[in-house]
Design a protein around this motif. Structure first.
Motif, PDB file in Angstrom:
ATOM      1  N   ASP A 112       0.813  -1.224   0.000  1.00 15.93           N
ATOM      2  CA  ASP A 112       0.000   0.000   0.000  1.00 15.93           C
ATOM      3  C   ASP A 112       0.841   1.266   0.000  1.00 15.93           C
ATOM      4  O   ASP A 112       0.310   2.356   0.215  1.00 15.93           O
ATOM      5  N   LYS A 115       4.994   5.414  -3.860  1.00 16.85           N
ATOM      6  CA  LYS A 115       5.363   6.827  -3.924  1.00 16.85           C
ATOM      7  C   LYS A 115       6.488   7.042  -4.930  1.00 16.85           C
ATOM      8  O   LYS A 115       7.458   6.294  -4.944  1.00 16.85           O
ATOM      9  N   ARG A 117       8.701  10.480  -6.682  1.00 18.74           N
ATOM     10  CA  ARG A 117       8.872  11.936  -6.698  1.00 18.74           C
ATOM     11  C   ARG A 117      10.159  12.277  -7.433  1.00 18.74           C
ATOM     12  O   ARG A 117      11.227  11.751  -7.112  1.00 18.74           O
ATOM     13  N   PHE A 122      13.340  19.291 -11.194  1.00 19.06           N
ATOM     14  CA  PHE A 122      11.978  19.848 -11.172  1.00 19.06           C
ATOM     15  C   PHE A 122      11.139  19.061 -10.177  1.00 19.06           C
ATOM     16  O   PHE A 122      10.379  18.164 -10.555  1.00 19.06           O
ATOM     17  N   ALA A 123      11.305  19.350  -8.898  1.00 23.22           N
ATOM     18  CA  ALA A 123      10.674  18.558  -7.843  1.00 23.22           C
ATOM     19  C   ALA A 123       9.168  18.453  -8.067  1.00 23.22           C
ATOM     20  O   ALA A 123       8.473  19.468  -8.197  1.00 23.22           O
ATOM     21  N   GLN A 124       8.678  17.231  -8.120  1.00 28.20           N
ATOM     22  CA  GLN A 124       7.251  17.025  -8.352  1.00 28.20           C
ATOM     23  C   GLN A 124       6.914  15.556  -8.108  1.00 28.20           C
ATOM     24  O   GLN A 124       7.673  14.673  -8.490  1.00 28.20           O
ATOM     25  N   HIS A 215      -5.765  10.072 -18.148  1.00 32.03           N
ATOM     26  CA  HIS A 215      -6.108  10.320 -16.759  1.00 32.03           C
ATOM     27  C   HIS A 215      -4.960   9.864 -15.883  1.00 32.03           C
ATOM     28  O   HIS A 215      -4.035   9.226 -16.356  1.00 32.03           O
ATOM     29  N   ARG A 216      -5.026  10.226 -14.601  1.00 32.73           N
ATOM     30  CA  ARG A 216      -3.880   9.924 -13.735  1.00 32.73           C
ATOM     31  C   ARG A 216      -3.987   8.495 -13.222  1.00 32.73           C
ATOM     32  O   ARG A 216      -3.892   8.230 -12.017  1.00 32.73           O
ATOM     33  N   PRO A 240      -0.268  10.887 -18.372  1.00 34.31           N
ATOM     34  CA  PRO A 240       0.110  12.298 -18.161  1.00 34.31           C
ATOM     35  C   PRO A 240       1.395  12.465 -17.353  1.00 34.31           C
ATOM     36  O   PRO A 240       2.185  13.372 -17.626  1.00 34.31           O
ATOM     37  N   ASN A 244       4.805  14.192 -18.713  1.00 32.03           N
ATOM     38  CA  ASN A 244       5.431  15.264 -17.949  1.00 32.03           C
ATOM     39  C   ASN A 244       6.927  14.975 -17.779  1.00 32.03           C
ATOM     40  O   ASN A 244       7.771  15.854 -17.944  1.00 32.03           O
ATOM     41  N   PRO A 439      -7.994   1.926 -11.743  1.00 34.26           N
ATOM     42  CA  PRO A 439      -9.123   2.214 -10.845  1.00 34.26           C
ATOM     43  C   PRO A 439     -10.369   2.675 -11.590  1.00 34.26           C
ATOM     44  O   PRO A 439     -11.471   2.634 -11.046  1.00 34.26           O
TER      45      PRO A 439
ATOM     46  N   THR B  67       5.343  21.577 -15.864  1.00 28.66           N
ATOM     47  CA  THR B  67       6.459  20.625 -15.978  1.00 28.66           C
ATOM     48  C   THR B  67       7.520  20.889 -14.914  1.00 28.66           C
ATOM     49  O   THR B  67       8.028  19.956 -14.283  1.00 28.66           O
ATOM     50  N   GLU B  68       7.857  22.148 -14.720  1.00 30.41           N
ATOM     51  CA  GLU B  68       8.994  22.457 -13.855  1.00 30.41           C
ATOM     52  C   GLU B  68       8.597  22.683 -12.396  1.00 30.41           C
ATOM     53  O   GLU B  68       9.445  22.653 -11.517  1.00 30.41           O
ATOM     54  N   VAL B  69       7.317  22.920 -12.154  1.00 27.35           N
ATOM     55  CA  VAL B  69       6.874  23.130 -10.766  1.00 27.35           C
ATOM     56  C   VAL B  69       5.793  22.122 -10.376  1.00 27.35           C
ATOM     57  O   VAL B  69       5.921  21.411  -9.391  1.00 27.35           O
ATOM     58  N   ARG B  81       8.106  28.083  -4.999  1.00 25.21           N
ATOM     59  CA  ARG B  81       8.828  27.752  -6.239  1.00 25.21           C
ATOM     60  C   ARG B  81       8.044  28.235  -7.458  1.00 25.21           C
ATOM     61  O   ARG B  81       8.613  28.665  -8.449  1.00 25.21           O
ATOM     62  N   ARG B 216     -11.765   8.274 -11.233  1.00 30.65           N
ATOM     63  CA  ARG B 216     -11.602   8.051  -9.794  1.00 30.65           C
ATOM     64  C   ARG B 216     -10.860   9.234  -9.171  1.00 30.65           C
ATOM     65  O   ARG B 216      -9.873   9.054  -8.454  1.00 30.65           O
ATOM     66  N   ASP B 440      -6.208  15.213 -12.330  1.00 32.93           N
ATOM     67  CA  ASP B 440      -6.326  15.217 -13.788  1.00 32.93           C
ATOM     68  C   ASP B 440      -6.163  16.591 -14.409  1.00 32.93           C
ATOM     69  O   ASP B 440      -6.254  16.722 -15.643  1.00 32.93           O
ATOM     70  N   THR B 442      -4.070  18.353 -15.776  1.00 31.54           N
ATOM     71  CA  THR B 442      -2.727  18.261 -16.356  1.00 31.54           C
ATOM     72  C   THR B 442      -2.686  18.929 -17.730  1.00 31.54           C
ATOM     73  O   THR B 442      -3.713  19.153 -18.363  1.00 31.54           O
ATOM     74  N   ASP B 444      -2.034  18.007 -20.694  1.00 35.39           N
ATOM     75  CA  ASP B 444      -2.648  17.358 -21.860  1.00 35.39           C
ATOM     76  C   ASP B 444      -4.112  17.721 -22.030  1.00 35.39           C
ATOM     77  O   ASP B 444      -4.668  17.511 -23.103  1.00 35.39           O
ATOM     78  N   LYS B 445      -4.753  18.256 -20.994  1.00 38.96           N
ATOM     79  CA  LYS B 445      -6.172  18.619 -21.106  1.00 38.96           C
ATOM     80  C   LYS B 445      -6.347  19.926 -21.889  1.00 38.96           C
ATOM     81  O   LYS B 445      -7.466  20.262 -22.274  1.00 38.96           O
TER      82      LYS B 445
END
Lengths: 487, 487
Positions: A112, A115, A117, A122-124, A215-216, A240, A244, A439, B67-69, B81, B216, B440, B442, B444-445
């Motif tokens: 479960d 994660k 990152r 480009f922290a995300q 979708h994500r 997506p 990115n 999902p 993309t960068e943030v 940021r 979802r 979502d 993002t 691409d939308k």
């Protein structure tokens, strides 16, 4: 949107549907004992036409299992609840010889913690889910430089050892196709990418999900590692997210992109699963039965409406509808296979257990709930009359005939192992890989009009097959286990 | 699908776009110092037409910041940021007086544990995310019976104390609307539902997400609690999850449905945020400026492409484009407000800081990136010529004139506080609540053709306004802070 209309129908018509099913079941029981056993094309066609407009059975099944059970990961208690639910449902609708045929499987569960990152430049956070058979990362995660491979072939071309201490990022493009054929093009990134990366020293692999939506949703699914290569952590990110990441590589220039990744899937050893079977017993139970297959399990993240609640719903509804014109000559057996997603365990177990019991013909539904558009068999040359009769029966529902030789789906191992007759009723898969192993594979995605078209087509085909007295010879020689008997 | 085409464009044309922006920036600098300061309608129209076909600036902004943030939750380092990134971008494009105007806000963060599971009678996990201002559950979660309210009015009708020890489930329907008007109908479930439930004794609240999609995605957003009512845990579930729960209630009959819920959001006290501002300085900097607003923050779960990266992209591109026909008479100021999502903190701070500096007119873009279809002002009666000139200029882009009185968006507090002139350029919001406050949201939308239509319309409007020498009188009396000066 079909989604909207069907979703609304869901809550509003549950009781109506239950009443209609009760009525349908009442119809069935007298029919099963009726004296008029001549299955006329007219009456079968009438039942199929009725299913096209009104069938309540398939929706009831898929609404029920997604609402009352939900995701059903192979080898888990959730899959066991799915089997119990399906057996009760089959018995309530009049199926006989309902059983859970047990087997065992080496079981992987996703954990479960999922994660990911990008830490620099480009922290995300990225949305990921583990692939089946993925190893876990250390607790607290790992961080390493990402190496970007636009395709699996690019990864294959990477020098041995060049990924030591790094994380491979395999991207690619998957396109929607009516026949789903692009799965073969894009699928290897998931099927073998992590294994190839591991063999070159990678400490983990992330892939662009094998899916066609934006979708994500990280589409999961199984991956595999070659003999002698230890599994590494392997995850899919949503399309997506992967796009990115591609843009980050474009913008980062020479700056390395580093990813922190934490996953805690694990193997829990040998667990129990089972195949649920049930029958509409024929007038001549000695004849090889018509086998209708689907699978009952789903990935842990997916409620399994399209994959494959709908398939079980369609085959069960077709079996019941076909019997409405009178008890069929042959037994119609449904096989709700267990543990399909993690390696066709149920299909293999069923074939091993029943290899010496010939089937007349095998059919499977496992490609969602959208319209059937093409009919294929593997006996067009050897049983031309029957092929033609079936093709003619389904033409009214917009289904084209085809010269393609049917090969059956994942749960028809027994049909292939027996060189038996096989029919493929090809569904429109344009939307399938939007939802596959995500999902988002929820009830609202099912368009009830298209679901009913499936039931109508299947009713026509199953009704004819179950009342076919002749053996269905295939074009393939049958060296050992005869699928065909002179009757 | 626009999503598909724009997504492809993303990675492939980044370099092309960069080159085009460089060219556009080169165009700008000479224009700013050009001697021909007569902004002719023809040349402005030409620039706007060019933007419609080719504008690279808005896409570059929204691609860059997503993309960068990525997500930029108010009061966090991610938002900081985002401000730094935006200031660098503005400076690189030739904006002057670029600054980060700081303010403080009481800050809520979502945590990272968001678990919900129906435990009985139909065990199944649900996908949830906390609402802004939600309290945390105990570590390890809570479990209680769910009480189903189809609407907020049903909840309002529940007797006092009737929810003691229970979890309220508030459902409802939200429909897509071109003008987004159904947000007013469905929104209260999120805005006030948890507070009402808490006042009747509920220990937690879950709502059907206020959204129009069937993915979802639990749309988050702020909720609030009345004075004297302690916040309780409050979460949104995705629309498919909520519909599943409705079906459970339908199927469960009298059996109670119990939910286990664990959330760990928390308040982290007073934190810093800021408003990013930048200017295209006018030939007469003493004249009240044209203010173009948007917001830079997003919810933590959303990369903020539609909400509101696109808005900042559109206003910035329009400011640069309007200056291509020559240095404008008035200063054009962009305001990328901070901390909009969690309570319009930036908009309020900006108004408080600048209340005594009249603006000529305020405009905001904060409703996605789809086509503008209607033009509204609040000076149609008082400056009929200007209203008419603007309406005529945007008509070519498919934008209808309207008698509706513009009131401005969330980041135009200063315009309302000053009783200033306001223009609303209404975007097509049909898709907006599919994406609003979800993962979502993002890049691409964004359909680049529609994004460019926004830029073209804004370029036309801003170009006219920034070269309007007369004060823009509104129909509202101005008792204290004059928005309008005799120039």
């Amino acid at each position: 949107m079909p989604a909207d209309s069907s979703a609304r129908m869901t809550t509003k018509t549950t009781r109506l549907a239950a009443a209609a099913i009760a009525a349908a079941t009442l119809c069935l029981s007298p029919a099963l004992s009726a004296q008029d056993n001549s299955a006329t094309a007219d009456s079968l066609a009438g039942v199929a036409e009725d299913a096209l407009e009104n069938d309540p059975i398939a929706w009831d099944f898929v609404e029920g299992i997604t609402t009352e059970v939900g995701p059903r990961q192979a080898g888990t208690e959730a899959e066991a609840r799915g089997r119990a639910w399906a057996m009760e449902w089959l018995r309530e609708r009049g199926f006989e010889n309902v059983a859970d045929e047990p087997f065992e499987l080496d079981t992987w569960v996703p954990g479960d913690v999922w994660k990911a990152r990008v830490t620099t430049p480009f922290a995300q956070e990225l949305i990921v889910q583990p692939l089946g058979n993925s190893a876990a990362t250390p607790v607290g995660g790992m961080e390493a430089e990402l190496v970007y491979f636009p395709t699996v072939d690019d990864l294959r071309a990477a020098p041995e050892g060049s990924l030591e201490g790094k994380i491979a990022f395999i991207s690619h493009e998957m396109r929607p196709a009516q026949d789903g054929s692009h799965y073969g093009f894009a699928g290897p990134a998931r099927w073998v990418g992590a294994g190839i990366a591991a063999s070159k020293g990678a400490i983990a692999t992330v892939i662009k999900a094998v899916g066609t939506d934006h979708h994500r949703n990280p589409h999961t699914g199984g991956t595999s590692f070659p003999e002698g290569i230890d599994p590494i952590p392997a995850a899919a990110m949503s399309v997506p997210d992967a796009e990115n990441l591609e843009r980050m590589f474009e913008r980062a220039g020479d700056k390395p992109i580093r990813l922190s990744l934490e996953l805690n899937p694990r193997r829990i050893g040998i667990q129990k699963s089972g195949n649920v079977v049930g029958e509409i017993v024929g007038r001549n139970p000695g004849l090889p039965p018509v086998l209708l297959a689907c699978h009952i399990d789903s990935w842990w993240n997916a409620p399994g409406a399209f994959d494959d609640g709908a398939g079980c719903a369609i085959v069960a509804a077709a079996a019941l509808n076909a019997a409405r014109i009178g008890q069929p000559l042959r037994t119609i057996r449904v096989l709700f296979a267990g543990a399909e997603e993690t390696g066709l365990w149920g299909s293999k177990a069923y074939s091993a257990a029943h290899i010496d019991e010939p089937i007349a013909v095998g059919l499977e539904s496992d490609f969602g709930a959208d319209r059937i558009w093409r009919f294929e068999s593997n006996f067009r040359g050897t049983n031309a009359d029957l092929h033609s009769k079936l093709a003619k029966a389904v033409a009214r529902f917009g289904v084209a005939d085809s010269t393609i030789v049917a090969t059956g789906g994942a749960d028809l191992n027994i049909a292939r192992d027996q060189d038996a007759a096989i029919i493929d009723l090809q569904q429109d898969g344009t939307r399938y890989f939007d939802l596959h192993h995500t999902p988002d594979d929820t009830l609202d995605k099912i368009d009830i009009a298209q679901l009913r078209q499936n039931v109508a087509v299947w009713t026509s085909v199953v009704g004819i097959l179950a009342n076919e007295s002749r053996a269905i010879r295939t074009g393939t020689p049958i060296p050992s286990a005869p699928a065909v008997m002179d009757e």
